[in-house]
Design a protein around this motif. Structure first.
Motif, PDB file in Angstrom:
ATOM      1  N   TYR A   1       0.837  -1.199   0.000  1.00 31.46           N
ATOM      2  CA  TYR A   1       0.000   0.000   0.000  1.00 31.46           C
ATOM      3  C   TYR A   1       0.876   1.256   0.000  1.00 31.46           C
ATOM      4  CZ  TYR A   1      -3.379   3.427   1.750  1.00 31.46           C
ATOM      5  OH  TYR A   1      -4.171   4.534   1.905  1.00 31.46           O
ATOM      6  N   LEU A   2       1.870   1.294   0.883  1.00 33.42           N
ATOM      7  CA  LEU A   2       2.754   2.458   0.976  1.00 33.42           C
ATOM      8  C   LEU A   2       3.551   2.677  -0.304  1.00 33.42           C
ATOM      9  CD1 LEU A   2       4.110   2.040   4.592  1.00 33.42           C
ATOM     10  CD2 LEU A   2       2.638   3.881   3.762  1.00 33.42           C
ATOM     11  N   ASP A   3       3.941   1.599  -0.956  1.00 34.24           N
ATOM     12  CA  ASP A   3       4.753   1.683  -2.174  1.00 34.24           C
ATOM     13  C   ASP A   3       3.917   1.789  -3.441  1.00 34.24           C
ATOM     14  OD1 ASP A   3       7.114   1.551  -0.764  1.00 34.24           O
ATOM     15  OD2 ASP A   3       7.264  -0.630  -0.915  1.00 34.24           O
ATOM     16  N   LEU A   4       2.608   1.879  -3.282  1.00 36.03           N
ATOM     17  CA  LEU A   4       1.695   1.943  -4.429  1.00 36.03           C
ATOM     18  C   LEU A   4       1.880   0.742  -5.352  1.00 36.03           C
ATOM     19  CD1 LEU A   4       2.112   5.741  -5.270  1.00 36.03           C
ATOM     20  CD2 LEU A   4       0.331   4.697  -3.858  1.00 36.03           C
ATOM     21  N   GLU A   5       2.120  -0.429  -4.767  1.00 37.15           N
ATOM     22  CA  GLU A   5       2.380  -1.633  -5.543  1.00 37.15           C
ATOM     23  C   GLU A   5       1.202  -2.600  -5.530  1.00 37.15           C
ATOM     24  OE1 GLU A   5       6.069  -3.398  -4.349  1.00 37.15           O
ATOM     25  OE2 GLU A   5       7.233  -1.631  -4.892  1.00 37.15           O
ATOM     26  N   CYS A   6       0.027  -2.117  -5.191  1.00 34.95           N
ATOM     27  CA  CYS A   6      -1.152  -2.974  -5.253  1.00 34.95           C
ATOM     28  C   CYS A   6      -2.203  -2.289  -6.125  1.00 34.95           C
ATOM     29  CB  CYS A   6      -1.696  -3.291  -3.855  1.00 34.95           C
ATOM     30  SG  CYS A   6      -2.057  -1.867  -2.831  1.00 34.95           S
ATOM     31  N   SER A   7      -3.192  -3.046  -6.497  1.00 32.61           N
ATOM     32  CA  SER A   7      -4.231  -2.517  -7.388  1.00 32.61           C
ATOM     33  C   SER A   7      -5.009  -1.397  -6.695  1.00 32.61           C
ATOM     34  CB  SER A   7      -5.186  -3.636  -7.800  1.00 32.61           C
ATOM     35  OG  SER A   7      -5.975  -4.021  -6.681  1.00 32.61           O
ATOM     36  N   ASP A   8      -5.658  -0.574  -7.491  1.00 35.16           N
ATOM     37  CA  ASP A   8      -6.483   0.504  -6.939  1.00 35.16           C
ATOM     38  C   ASP A   8      -7.588  -0.054  -6.058  1.00 35.16           C
ATOM     39  OD1 ASP A   8      -4.956   2.444  -8.198  1.00 35.16           O
ATOM     40  OD2 ASP A   8      -6.339   2.657  -9.897  1.00 35.16           O
ATOM     41  N   ASP A   9      -8.185  -1.173  -6.474  1.00 38.01           N
ATOM     42  CA  ASP A   9      -9.236  -1.794  -5.669  1.00 38.01           C
ATOM     43  C   ASP A   9      -8.693  -2.215  -4.302  1.00 38.01           C
ATOM     44  OD1 ASP A   9     -11.068  -1.474  -7.712  1.00 38.01           O
ATOM     45  OD2 ASP A   9     -10.859  -3.532  -8.449  1.00 38.01           O
ATOM     46  N   ARG A  10      -7.520  -2.826  -4.313  1.00 32.21           N
ATOM     47  CA  ARG A  10      -6.919  -3.286  -3.053  1.00 32.21           C
ATOM     48  C   ARG A  10      -6.525  -2.093  -2.181  1.00 32.21           C
ATOM     49  NH1 ARG A  10      -8.137  -6.530   0.317  1.00 32.21           N
ATOM     50  NH2 ARG A  10      -6.500  -6.926   1.791  1.00 32.21           N
ATOM     51  N   ARG A  11      -6.008  -1.025  -2.801  1.00 28.84           N
ATOM     52  CA  ARG A  11      -5.668   0.197  -2.051  1.00 28.84           C
ATOM     53  C   ARG A  11      -6.907   0.748  -1.360  1.00 28.84           C
ATOM     54  NH1 ARG A  11      -1.408   2.905  -1.927  1.00 28.84           N
ATOM     55  NH2 ARG A  11      -2.429   4.920  -1.810  1.00 28.84           N
ATOM     56  N   PHE A  12      -8.039   0.740  -2.048  1.00 30.10           N
ATOM     57  CA  PHE A  12      -9.280   1.239  -1.469  1.00 30.10           C
ATOM     58  C   PHE A  12      -9.672   0.410  -0.251  1.00 30.10           C
ATOM     59  CE2 PHE A  12     -13.889   1.041  -1.065  1.00 30.10           C
ATOM     60  CZ  PHE A  12     -14.178   2.382  -0.853  1.00 30.10           C
ATOM     61  N   VAL A  13      -9.593  -0.919  -0.379  1.00 28.15           N
ATOM     62  CA  VAL A  13      -9.955  -1.813   0.725  1.00 28.15           C
ATOM     63  C   VAL A  13      -9.041  -1.572   1.925  1.00 28.15           C
ATOM     64  CG1 VAL A  13      -9.993  -4.239   1.450  1.00 28.15           C
ATOM     65  CG2 VAL A  13     -10.996  -3.574  -0.738  1.00 28.15           C
ATOM     66  N   ILE A  14      -7.740  -1.464   1.678  1.00 25.63           N
ATOM     67  CA  ILE A  14      -6.783  -1.252   2.770  1.00 25.63           C
ATOM     68  C   ILE A  14      -7.024   0.103   3.427  1.00 25.63           C
ATOM     69  CG2 ILE A  14      -4.341  -0.926   3.321  1.00 25.63           C
ATOM     70  CD1 ILE A  14      -3.769  -3.047   1.107  1.00 25.63           C
ATOM     71  N   LYS A  15      -7.208   1.154   2.615  1.00 26.35           N
ATOM     72  CA  LYS A  15      -7.445   2.488   3.169  1.00 26.35           C
ATOM     73  C   LYS A  15      -8.724   2.511   3.988  1.00 26.35           C
ATOM     74  CE  LYS A  15      -7.881   7.382   2.075  1.00 26.35           C
ATOM     75  NZ  LYS A  15      -8.521   7.578   3.346  1.00 26.35           N
TER      76      LYS A  15
END
Length: 91
Positions: free
Chosen positions: A19-33
């Protein structure tokens, strides 16, 4: 740790570097955030992760770590999260 609609705590903490490195999909970033926004214990842990990342960035500048090293670190961090959670479980 608990489960939230945004994802499981253990899973989120395992993926926080992606998440911090922007190395996951946008969908996954949304879920984590979303999970971090709703889960105080994970947010505190995430704050620590952000500080570590900022310190490494200051010390190492813009150097890029080899992908093999990144994968080894991710695997080790995943192991540590599981060990930490196992140690905290009663019984």
């Amino acid at each position: 740790m608990s489960d939230h609609e945004g994802g499981d705590c253990r899973e989120v903490l395992t993926e926080v570097y992606l998440y911090l490195d922007l190395e996951c999909s946008d969908d996954r970033r949304f879920v984590i955030k979303q999970h971090l926004d709703e889960c105080s214990p994970c947010l505190r842990e995430f704050g620590i992760e952000q500080e570590v990342k900022a310190l490494v960035n200051r010390c190492c500048g813009q150097e890029q770590a080899p992908s093999e090293l990144k994968e080894r670190l991710r695997a080790k961090l995943s192991e540590l999260v599981v060990e930490h959670e196992t140690a905290r479980e009663p019984g």
